[in-house]
Design a protein around this motif. Structure first.
Motif, mmCIF file in Angstrom:
data_model
loop_
_atom_site.group_PDB
_atom_site.id
_atom_site.type_symbol
_atom_site.label_atom_id
_atom_site.label_comp_id
_atom_site.label_asym_id
_atom_site.label_seq_id
_atom_site.Cartn_x
_atom_site.Cartn_y
_atom_site.Cartn_z
ATOM 1 N N LEU A 104 39.074 36.957 37.312
ATOM 2 C CA LEU A 104 38.953 36.572 36.982
ATOM 3 C C LEU A 104 37.341 35.417 36.341
ATOM 4 C CD1 LEU A 104 40.091 36.009 33.808
ATOM 5 C CD2 LEU A 104 41.557 33.586 35.193
ATOM 6 N N GLU A 105 37.527 34.867 38.071
ATOM 7 C CA GLU A 105 36.243 33.700 38.525
ATOM 8 C C GLU A 105 34.867 34.828 37.897
ATOM 9 O OE1 GLU A 105 35.694 31.355 37.703
ATOM 10 O OE2 GLU A 105 37.826 30.642 36.954
ATOM 11 N N ALA A 106 35.250 36.033 38.391
ATOM 12 C CA ALA A 106 33.624 36.825 38.310
ATOM 13 C C ALA A 106 33.410 37.455 37.000
ATOM 14 C CB ALA A 106 34.101 38.359 38.893
ATOM 15 N N CYS A 107 34.021 37.354 36.477
ATOM 16 C CA CYS A 107 33.971 37.465 34.428
ATOM 17 C C CYS A 107 33.457 36.492 33.889
ATOM 18 C CB CYS A 107 35.676 38.754 34.001
ATOM 19 S SG CYS A 107 35.191 40.584 34.529
ATOM 20 N N ARG A 108 34.077 35.607 34.355
ATOM 21 C CA ARG A 108 34.327 34.165 33.496
ATOM 22 C C ARG A 108 32.138 34.130 33.788
ATOM 23 N NH1 ARG A 108 38.381 30.645 34.944
ATOM 24 N NH2 ARG A 108 39.917 30.192 32.972
ATOM 25 N N LYS A 109 32.111 34.077 35.200
ATOM 26 C CA LYS A 109 30.542 33.764 35.603
ATOM 27 C C LYS A 109 29.706 34.768 34.972
ATOM 28 C CE LYS A 109 31.397 32.087 39.945
ATOM 29 N NZ LYS A 109 31.221 32.320 41.354
ATOM 30 N N GLU A 110 30.078 35.841 34.384
ATOM 31 C CA GLU A 110 28.983 36.374 33.976
ATOM 32 C C GLU A 110 29.401 36.683 32.442
ATOM 33 O OE1 GLU A 110 28.130 41.026 34.830
ATOM 34 O OE2 GLU A 110 29.420 40.520 36.098
ATOM 35 N N GLY A 111 29.924 35.214 31.709
ATOM 36 C CA GLY A 111 30.715 35.187 30.319
ATOM 37 C C GLY A 111 31.557 36.123 29.791
ATOM 38 N N PHE A 112 32.575 36.735 30.589
ATOM 39 C CA PHE A 112 33.802 37.420 30.377
ATOM 40 C C PHE A 112 34.538 36.450 29.592
ATOM 41 C CE2 PHE A 112 30.676 40.998 31.969
ATOM 42 C CZ PHE A 112 29.989 40.646 30.867
ATOM 43 N N GLN A 113 35.874 36.505 28.927
ATOM 44 C CA GLN A 113 37.093 36.804 28.358
ATOM 45 C C GLN A 113 37.751 37.550 28.293
ATOM 46 O OE1 GLN A 113 38.294 33.125 27.619
ATOM 47 N NE2 GLN A 113 36.671 32.649 28.524
ATOM 48 N N VAL A 114 38.386 37.726 30.205
ATOM 49 C CA VAL A 114 39.295 39.017 30.009
ATOM 50 C C VAL A 114 40.582 38.347 30.698
ATOM 51 C CG1 VAL A 114 37.300 40.356 30.521
ATOM 52 C CG2 VAL A 114 38.633 38.690 32.608
ATOM 53 N N ALA A 115 41.552 39.887 30.345
ATOM 54 C CA ALA A 115 42.162 39.806 31.436
ATOM 55 C C ALA A 115 42.775 40.615 32.723
ATOM 56 C CB ALA A 115 43.469 40.910 30.560
ATOM 57 N N VAL A 116 43.339 40.389 33.172
ATOM 58 C CA VAL A 116 43.505 41.152 35.178
ATOM 59 C C VAL A 116 44.692 41.241 34.890
ATOM 60 C CG1 VAL A 116 42.600 40.861 37.586
ATOM 61 C CG2 VAL A 116 41.514 39.693 35.799
ATOM 62 N N ALA A 117 45.010 42.514 35.420
ATOM 63 C CA ALA A 117 46.112 42.573 36.587
ATOM 64 C C ALA A 117 46.273 43.121 37.710
ATOM 65 C CB ALA A 117 47.296 44.220 35.347
ATOM 66 N N VAL A 118 47.417 42.730 38.920
ATOM 67 C CA VAL A 118 46.946 43.632 39.593
ATOM 68 C C VAL A 118 48.441 44.333 39.949
ATOM 69 C CG1 VAL A 118 47.478 42.859 41.987
ATOM 70 C CG2 VAL A 118 45.985 41.708 40.813
ATOM 71 N N SER A 119 48.406 45.377 40.274
ATOM 72 C CA SER A 119 50.087 45.888 40.909
ATOM 73 C C SER A 119 50.190 46.431 41.992
ATOM 74 C CB SER A 119 49.400 47.220 39.543
ATOM 75 O OG SER A 119 48.692 48.291 40.271
ATOM 76 N N ASP A 120 51.416 46.386 42.565
ATOM 77 C CA ASP A 120 51.231 47.362 43.610
ATOM 78 C C ASP A 120 51.407 48.720 43.763
ATOM 79 O OD1 ASP A 120 53.806 48.530 42.385
ATOM 80 O OD2 ASP A 120 55.367 46.939 43.109
ATOM 81 N N ARG A 121 51.627 49.363 45.296
ATOM 82 C CA ARG A 121 51.127 50.941 45.091
ATOM 83 C C ARG A 121 51.824 51.697 44.545
ATOM 84 N NH1 ARG A 121 52.171 51.230 51.119
ATOM 85 N NH2 ARG A 121 52.170 49.659 51.488
#
Length: 134
Positions: free
Chosen positions: A14-31
């Motif tokens: 999320l922070e990496a996208c913010r640094k580029e000026g992007f408002q995003v959703a992030v999902a992390v899934s298990d295997r």
């Protein structure tokens, strides 16, 4: 992947996208493709949560990033998997692997294009690389 690591990955992405000026959703899934962590920035579009979850699911299911999956299924003769439920053939889903195994995946939605989503996901992965290497 531990919940602590999944949360660290989601926050770093999320922070990496913010640094580029992007408002995003992030999902992390298990295997298994089941979401462990989902974060949505304040102004990310309403569709971004489902898309991020499905990008992570696609990366785990097909054991490849969704940019590669999009290229592999671009030709009509190979496009069948794109019609499966939850499959997203757009960049932004990246498997999380460590010790030779897939531990889960991260999915990003909301940046301007799949390449930008992928870039954010990979920046998040860089932040946890030491945590997942065995």
């Amino acid at each position: 992947m531990t919940l602590k690591t999944a949360l660290k990955l989601a926050k770093a992405t999320l922070e990496a996208c913010r640094k580029e000026g992007f408002q995003v959703a992030v999902a992390v899934s298990d295997r298994a493709g089941i979401p462990q962590v989902v974060l949505r920035d304040r102004f990310a579009g309403p569709h971004t949560v489902d898309v991020a979850i499905n990008k992570a699911w696609t990366a785990v299911s097909f054991r490849q990033d969704t940019l590669s999956f999009a290229l592999a299924t671009a030709e009509p003769a190979h496009a069948g998997p794109r019609h499966f439920k939850n499959v997203v053939g757009v960049g932004g889903g990246v498997p999380v692997d460590g010790g030779g195994s897939i531990l889960g995946a991260v999915g990003v939605s909301g940046a301007p294009g799949g390449e930008a989503d992928d870039r954010c996901a990979r920046a998040g992965l860089a932040a946890i690389r030491d945590d997942i290497e065995f």
